[in-house]
Write a protein that holds these residues in place. Sequence first.
Motif, short mmCIF file in Angstrom:
data_model
loop_
_atom_site.label_atom_id
_atom_site.label_comp_id
_atom_site.label_asym_id
_atom_site.label_seq_id
_atom_site.Cartn_x
_atom_site.Cartn_y
_atom_site.Cartn_z
N GLN A 1 -2.13 5.70 -5.49
CA GLN A 1 -3.56 5.64 -4.90
C GLN A 1 -3.82 6.32 -3.69
O GLN A 1 -4.85 6.19 -2.96
CB GLN A 1 -3.96 4.25 -5.01
N MET A 2 -2.70 6.76 -2.97
CA MET A 2 -2.66 7.11 -1.68
C MET A 2 -3.70 8.20 -1.45
O MET A 2 -4.42 8.32 -0.56
CB MET A 2 -1.27 7.86 -1.09
N GLU B 1 0.71 -1.32 -0.03
CA GLU B 1 -0.08 -0.10 0.12
C GLU B 1 1.10 1.14 -0.12
O GLU B 1 0.45 2.34 -0.59
CB GLU B 1 -1.05 -0.03 1.30
N LEU B 2 2.12 1.24 0.94
CA LEU B 2 2.53 2.33 0.98
C LEU B 2 3.88 2.68 0.01
O LEU B 2 4.04 3.80 -0.25
CB LEU B 2 3.30 2.62 2.32
N ILE C 1 1.69 3.72 -4.25
CA ILE C 1 1.62 5.20 -3.65
C ILE C 1 0.50 6.11 -4.47
O ILE C 1 0.26 7.10 -3.86
CB ILE C 1 3.20 5.57 -3.68
N LEU D 1 -4.51 5.56 7.35
CA LEU D 1 -4.42 4.25 6.65
C LEU D 1 -4.89 3.08 7.39
O LEU D 1 -5.22 1.96 6.81
CB LEU D 1 -2.89 4.36 7.15
N HIS E 1 -8.31 2.59 6.05
CA HIS E 1 -8.51 1.94 4.65
C HIS E 1 -7.94 0.41 4.61
O HIS E 1 -8.54 -0.16 3.72
CB HIS E 1 -7.05 2.92 3.65
N TRP F 1 -7.40 7.32 -0.19
CA TRP F 1 -7.68 7.14 1.15
C TRP F 1 -7.43 8.22 2.05
O TRP F 1 -7.70 8.16 3.32
CB TRP F 1 -7.41 5.61 1.60
N ASN F 2 -6.22 9.15 1.65
CA ASN F 2 -5.60 9.93 2.59
C ASN F 2 -6.11 11.49 2.21
O ASN F 2 -5.49 12.01 0.94
CB ASN F 2 -4.08 9.91 2.61
N GLU G 1 4.45 15.03 -5.01
CA GLU G 1 3.25 14.74 -4.30
C GLU G 1 2.77 16.29 -3.88
O GLU G 1 3.34 17.52 -3.71
CB GLU G 1 3.47 14.48 -2.75
#
Length: 235
Positions: free
Chosen positions: A91-92, A84-85, A89, A225, A228, A95-96, A117
């Motif tokens: 797709q972060m 996930e991280l 990345i 996180l 998610h 959910w964030n 970012e």
Amino acid sequence: AAACPEPDRDVSSSQFSSVDLSYITQGEAALQRALSILHQHASWQAETMLDAGATVSSTALPGLGKVFRAEVVLAVPVAQLQWELFERIEQMPQWNPTLSQVKVLQRVGTDTLVTHEVTAPSNLVGQRDFVSVRHRRRRETAIYLVGTATHVEPLPSQEGCIRAESRLSCIVLQPLAGDPSCTRFTWLLSMDLKASITLSLGGWIPTSVINRVLPQSQAEFIEHLRQHLSTAACP
């Protein structure tokens, strides 16, 4: 479901250009710096205790200024977290909500990324963007995900954004002793939010505000996180 892929060490440096190698070198240097911080006995001061059981502490270090350390145990295995991280990345922001965009500008081998970012607009510190090298390394049972500011030409700041810098970010994922289905999550973070740049509404952001924002942002990230992960399955 298929198993989450595990990171492997890049086999040969001959396949990389000098620019690629410089990114790998920056990532490795950030990892060594993070390891030295993790192994030294600095006096960490508690910042905040979250309902979710995470703790955030801080210390001041030469060359980095204030470094924040967040720690929590998450009820998912290491492989899913690093998937996930690192692998997912981009797709972060789904959910964030504190991020509006994450883009991988370049992949160097399997374990190094160059990313851009953009944070979501914030009333407190305004919108920021970051260009970072992200590097993944396995050591024994732990996986280290490190990040540090880098420079990519030409990538001007987005309109309305201030280009900030990640001095050092290092997330350590370790299987919980006695329960490999859980992960001990440790996150070192030191950032330069470029607070001395005058904002459009006038005035500078005091250091005291920055020092409140960073541990709060770590706490929020962990909470997003966790939410998610409670709905996501490893592909």
